[in-house]
Design an enzyme around this catalytic site. Structure first.
Site, PDB file in Angstrom:
ATOM      1  NE  ARG A 251      14.991  28.211  23.649  1.00  0.00           N
ATOM      2  CZ  ARG A 251      13.881  28.691  23.109  1.00  0.00           C
ATOM      3  NH1 ARG A 251      13.785  28.829  21.808  1.00  0.00           N
ATOM      4  NH2 ARG A 251      12.865  29.052  23.882  1.00  0.00           N
TER       5      ARG A 251
ATOM      6  N   GLY B 192       6.498  28.858  31.476  1.00  0.00           N
ATOM      7  CA  GLY B 192       7.317  29.978  31.023  1.00  0.00           C
ATOM      8  C   GLY B 192       7.537  29.933  29.534  1.00  0.00           C
TER       9      GLY B 192
ATOM     10  CG  HIS C 231      20.092  32.168  24.911  1.00  0.00           C
ATOM     11  ND1 HIS C 231      19.557  30.924  24.621  1.00  0.00           N
ATOM     12  CD2 HIS C 231      19.499  32.559  26.064  1.00  0.00           C
ATOM     13  CE1 HIS C 231      18.678  30.600  25.549  1.00  0.00           C
ATOM     14  NE2 HIS C 231      18.615  31.577  26.433  1.00  0.00           N
TER      15      HIS C 231
ATOM     16  CD  GLU D  37      15.054  28.363  26.982  1.00  0.00           C
ATOM     17  OE1 GLU D  37      15.938  29.113  27.428  1.00  0.00           O
ATOM     18  OE2 GLU D  37      14.365  28.633  26.000  1.00  0.00           O
TER      19      GLU D  37
ATOM     20  CG  ASP E 254      20.583  29.173  21.731  1.00  0.00           C
ATOM     21  OD1 ASP E 254      21.156  28.266  21.092  1.00  0.00           O
ATOM     22  OD2 ASP E 254      20.789  29.372  22.939  1.00  0.00           O
TER      23      ASP E 254
ATOM     24  CD  GLU F 238      17.269  37.822  35.692  1.00  0.00           C
ATOM     25  OE1 GLU F 238      17.307  37.588  34.461  1.00  0.00           O
ATOM     26  OE2 GLU F 238      17.180  38.954  36.175  1.00  0.00           O
TER      27      GLU F 238
ATOM     28  CD  GLU G 250       4.279  30.411  41.279  1.00  0.00           C
ATOM     29  OE1 GLU G 250       5.438  29.961  41.244  1.00  0.00           O
ATOM     30  OE2 GLU G 250       3.838  31.242  40.445  1.00  0.00           O
TER      31      GLU G 250
END
Length: 306
Positions: free
Chosen positions: A22, A46, A246, A97, A19, A106, A82
């Protein structure tokens, strides 16, 4: 930099890396604003393949914690945010992202907010720091017939009872800008540096003004992302008039076919909330009404992104 990995199929990683909108936007934000990163400790939430972490390291970040790479400034750090402990009390920057389809499906927003409140220094540099959700409407008779009306006659059998369920499932797809028949309305802007987890649930009004005589078969949602801490404002759009990403767009089909004339107004509201059983899923309620020359309608529809 601290690198937090998410477990996804390699084809998903490849799709995101390919992508260009992005990936190049993040790369340009980092490389053209090295003053934000040089000698700084950065938390990548992430991180997936770690491409953002590599960009930050190359831009001069003081240290990188990554789970696939071990080089001069990179160290392994893997686990749910966490549940882990960082070897430092605070970080200078959080980059992520976190966005999902429809911005919030999600997504990892709550994870970013958790990390922000626990580890980020007081001036709160979060990248990106702003996301905006938009709504427009399209003519889409051919695809709606194929996706929804298909159930009326399935090899001679009436399976129309499935139509309602099919209608409730938003479609993630690329919309041709020629299909757009109204203006684009800003639904919600999120300031990531200031918001709290509950802000991802909201009800907001909208008004769509038709730009030509046509039909409306669906609403379409998309989002824009901004990096306002840069020397020059940078970001990208996932809208149908921009280069495809995407994330594509999210299509919400209507039970009615709206016959519209140029200049007419569709008024309504959208309610968005995480699903109570699975917070990564999204429940959407849309109220809309049109009092036009050829069509008068008022309806409430529910959608579930699963």
């Amino acid at each position: 930099m601290f690198f937090l990995c998410v477990n996804l199929p390699f084809l998903v990683f490849q799709e995101m890396l390919k992508d260009v909108v992005r990936t190049k936007t993040y790369q340009n934000v980092i490389y053209r604003n090295k003053f934000l990163f040089q000698n700084k400790v950065v938390l990548d939430v992430g991180a997936g393949t770690g491409i953002l972490s590599l960009f930050c390291a190359k831009a001069g970040a003081a240290h990188v914690y990554a789970n696939y790479l071990i080089v001069t400034v990179v160290t392994v750090l893997k686990g749910k945010i966490e549940e882990i402990e960082l070897p430092v009390a605070k970080v200078d920057i959080i980059i992520s992202e976190w966005m999902g389809y429809f911005l919030l499906f999600e997504n990892m927003l709550n994870t970013v907010l958790y990390a922000r409140d626990k580890w980020l220094v007081d001036d709160r540099v979060v990248l990106p720091d702003e996301a905006s959700l938009y709504l427009t409407a399209i003519e889409d008779a051919e695809y709606k017939d194929d996706k929804i009306e298909f159930w009326n006659n399935v090899y001679g059998f009436d399976m129309s009872c499935i139509k309602k369920q099919a209608m409730m499932e938003p479609l993630v797809d690329t919309v041709d800008q020629k299909q757009i028949v109204t203006n684009c309305h800003l639904l919600k802007t999120m300031d990531i540096s200031k918001m709290v987890p509950g802000d991802a649930s909201f009800t907001t009004p909208f008004k769509l003004i038709t730009v030509r005589d046509d039909y409306i078969h669906a609403f379409v949602a998309y989002f824009n992302v901004s990096f306002t801490k840069c020397h020059k404002l940078m970001g990208f759009s996932t809208g149908p008039r921009s280069r495809a990403t995407h994330w594509k767009q999210t299509v919400l089909y209507l039970e009615d076919v709206l016959t519209i004339c140029e200049g007419e107004t569709i008024i309504g509201s959208m309610t968005v909330a995480p699903n109570k059983k699975n917070p990564r899923d999204v429940d959407i309620m849309v109220k809309y009404s049109l009092s036009g020359r050829r069509c008068v309608v008022s309806r409430v529809q529910f959608y579930k992104m699963r």
